[in-house]
Design a protein around this motif. Structure first.
Motif, PDB file in Angstrom:
ATOM      1  N   ILE A  90      46.523  43.570  40.756  1.00 21.30           N
ATOM      2  CA  ILE A  90      46.081  42.179  40.695  1.00 21.30           C
ATOM      3  C   ILE A  90      44.659  42.022  41.241  1.00 21.30           C
ATOM      4  O   ILE A  90      44.325  42.549  42.296  1.00 21.30           O
ATOM      5  CB  ILE A  90      47.061  41.287  41.477  1.00 21.30           C
ATOM      6  CG1 ILE A  90      48.447  41.358  40.826  1.00 21.30           C
ATOM      7  CG2 ILE A  90      46.565  39.847  41.554  1.00 21.30           C
ATOM      8  CD1 ILE A  90      49.560  40.823  41.687  1.00 21.30           C
ATOM      9  N   ASP A  91      43.848  41.272  40.499  1.00 19.92           N
ATOM     10  CA  ASP A  91      42.472  40.976  40.919  1.00 19.92           C
ATOM     11  C   ASP A  91      42.338  39.576  41.509  1.00 19.92           C
ATOM     12  O   ASP A  91      41.572  39.359  42.447  1.00 19.92           O
ATOM     13  CB  ASP A  91      41.513  41.093  39.722  1.00 19.92           C
ATOM     14  CG  ASP A  91      41.480  42.487  39.137  1.00 19.92           C
ATOM     15  OD1 ASP A  91      41.259  43.434  39.909  1.00 19.92           O
ATOM     16  OD2 ASP A  91      41.679  42.632  37.918  1.00 19.92           O
ATOM     17  N   ILE A  92      43.079  38.630  40.940  1.00 21.17           N
ATOM     18  CA  ILE A  92      42.959  37.227  41.341  1.00 21.17           C
ATOM     19  C   ILE A  92      44.366  36.657  41.506  1.00 21.17           C
ATOM     20  O   ILE A  92      45.220  36.831  40.641  1.00 21.17           O
ATOM     21  CB  ILE A  92      42.185  36.414  40.283  1.00 21.17           C
ATOM     22  CG1 ILE A  92      40.791  37.000  40.092  1.00 21.17           C
ATOM     23  CG2 ILE A  92      42.091  34.940  40.680  1.00 21.17           C
ATOM     24  CD1 ILE A  92      40.049  36.467  38.877  1.00 21.17           C
ATOM     25  N   LEU A  93      44.585  35.975  42.634  1.00 20.88           N
ATOM     26  CA  LEU A  93      45.912  35.424  42.924  1.00 20.88           C
ATOM     27  C   LEU A  93      45.851  33.905  43.033  1.00 20.88           C
ATOM     28  O   LEU A  93      44.996  33.355  43.729  1.00 20.88           O
ATOM     29  CB  LEU A  93      46.450  35.995  44.240  1.00 20.88           C
ATOM     30  CG  LEU A  93      47.774  35.407  44.746  1.00 20.88           C
ATOM     31  CD1 LEU A  93      48.928  35.779  43.819  1.00 20.88           C
ATOM     32  CD2 LEU A  93      48.059  35.876  46.172  1.00 20.88           C
ATOM     33  N   PHE A  94      46.791  33.237  42.346  1.00 21.39           N
ATOM     34  CA  PHE A  94      47.004  31.803  42.504  1.00 21.39           C
ATOM     35  C   PHE A  94      48.366  31.613  43.155  1.00 21.39           C
ATOM     36  O   PHE A  94      49.381  32.056  42.603  1.00 21.39           O
ATOM     37  CB  PHE A  94      46.969  31.094  41.145  1.00 21.39           C
ATOM     38  CG  PHE A  94      45.584  30.885  40.602  1.00 21.39           C
ATOM     39  CD1 PHE A  94      44.914  29.682  40.782  1.00 21.39           C
ATOM     40  CD2 PHE A  94      44.940  31.912  39.929  1.00 21.39           C
ATOM     41  CE1 PHE A  94      43.634  29.498  40.289  1.00 21.39           C
ATOM     42  CE2 PHE A  94      43.659  31.738  39.429  1.00 21.39           C
ATOM     43  CZ  PHE A  94      42.999  30.528  39.610  1.00 21.39           C
TER      44      PHE A  94
END
Length: 303
Positions: A287-291
Motif C-alpha cells: 500500500i502507498d496511500i491509506l484512507f
C-alpha cells in the motif's frame, strides 16, 4: 499607511475571512478593484492583522498521518472523523475526491472489488476526464459497478475481466488465466496511474463472507491458520505474509505480490472490526496511500 487605508484593510479582511464574502462582492461594497483587494489581503497577512492557526483537531490528524507515513513507509495518509453516521461512506467519499483531483484525461484506474470500491466509483464524476479507463483487478466486479448506471453522466471506459471471481477448480482457473480476453486486461493494469483496493477482515462484514464465497467452517479454518485479512481474495497473516489456501487457487485475481509493481496503490478501510486486517495489509508493503478513520489511525500508530 494612513489610518483610512488601515481601517479599509481591517474591513476587507473581516468581510473576506469572517463573513465569507467573495472578492467580487467586496469590490462592489467598497467600489475598489479586485486587484487592490488582493493587495490589501496580502498586506493584512504581512501586518499580522490576519493570523492563521491550525485547530487542535487538524493538528491531531496531521500528527497521526505523519506517524503512519513513517511507520508503514506510506506516501500519504488521509484520516476522516470516526464519529459519523456511515463510516464507510465517509471514507469512500474522501478517497473519491482525492482520485478525482488526480485523474487526468485518458488515465487508467485499477479497481478491486467490494462495497467500498463501489462507493468510491459512484462518487467520482468522469465528466471532466474524457476517456478515463477502469481496469478490473479481479473477476466478478460487474455487480459493484452497477452504480455507474444510476446516474445520467459520462461513464468511463470499462475493461472488465469477463469471468467470475471464483471458479469450481484450480485447473479451470489456470485455464482462464491463459485466455487472451483475461490476460490482456491484467497486462493493462500495469499502466494504471492509481489502483484502488479494499481490505477484507475475514468477518461477517467482509465482502467475501457476505457474498457467501466462504462457508462458516472455512472461516474458522482460515482463522486457525493465522489468517487475519484478505487482499483481492488472497489471505495474509498479521505480519503481512501470504497464507496459501485452496480457495485462493480457484480465483481470478491479480496476486497481491503483483500489486507491488503498480503505481499508487490506494487502500480504503476503517472501523474497529478491521483494525488487525488493515495493520496486516500495511505490513505487506504493497500500500502507498491509506484512507481510514481517526480511531483506526490511533490503533495503527500504537507501538
Amino acid at each position: 499607511m494612513n489610518s483610512y487605508e488601515q481601517n479599509l484593510i481591517f474591513k476587507i479582511a473581516w468581510a473576506y475571512f469572517m463573513e465569507n464574502k467573495t472578492q467580487q462582492e467586496i469590490s462592489e461594497m467598497y467600489n475598489i478593484s479586485r486587484a487592490k483587494i488582493m493587495k490589501f489581503l496580502s498586506e493584512a497577512k504581512e501586518l499580522k492583522i490576519i493570523q492563521f492557526k491550525i485547530s487542535s483537531d487538524a493538528s491531531n490528524f496531521i500528527s497521526l498521518e505523519q506517524k503512519l507515513k513513517t511507520k508503514y513507509s506510506l506516501k500519504d495518509v488521509f484520516i476522516t472523523p470516526s464519529n459519523t453516521n456511515n463510516l464507510n461512506d465517509t471514507i469512500a467519499k474522501s478517497a473519491a475526491m482525492f482520485i478525482q483531483e488526480n485523474l487526468c484525461e485518458k488515465d487508467f484506474l485499477n479497481i478491486g472489488f467490494g462495497d467500498t470500491v463501489s462507493k468510491i466509483i459512484s462518487n467520482i464524476s468522469f465528466d471532466d476526464t474524457p476517456s478515463t479507463s477502469l481496469i478490473s483487478l479481479t473477476g466478478g466486479v460487474n455487480y459493484y459497478l452497477s452504480s455507474l448506471e444510476t446516474f445520467n453522466r459520462k461513464k468511463p471506459n470499462l475493461h472488465i475481466l469477463p469471468c467470475p471471481f471464483s471458479v469450481s477448480s484450480e485447473e479451470l482457473a489456470k485455464q482462464l488465466y491463459k485466455e487472451a480476453s483475461i490476460s490482456e486486461i491484467l497486462k493493462m493494469s500495469q499502466f494504471a496511474k492509481m489502483t484502488v483496493i479494499g481490505i477484507g477482515a475475514i468477518s461477517k462484514y467482509d465482502t467475501i463472507v457476505k457474498d457467501q464465497k466462504l462457508t462458516p467452517n472455512e472461516i474458522i479454518f482460515l482463522k486457525n491458520k493465522g489468517v487475519v485479512a484478505d487482499i483481492l481474495g488472497y489471505f495474509i497473516d498479521s505480519n503481512g505474509n501470504e497464507v496459501e489456501d485452496s480457495f485462493s487457487k480457484k480465483i481470478i485475481s491479480t496476486h497481491f505480490n503483483d500489486l507491488k509493481n503498480l503505481k499508487n496503490v490506494i487502500a480504503v478501510a476503517g472501523g474497529e472490526h478491521k483494525y488487525e486486517a488493515i495493520k496486516a495489509a500495511l505490513n505487506t508493503n504493497i500500500i502507498d496511500i491509506l484512507f481510514t478513520d481517526e480511531n483506526t489511525a490511533i490503533y495503527l500508530a500504537k507501538d
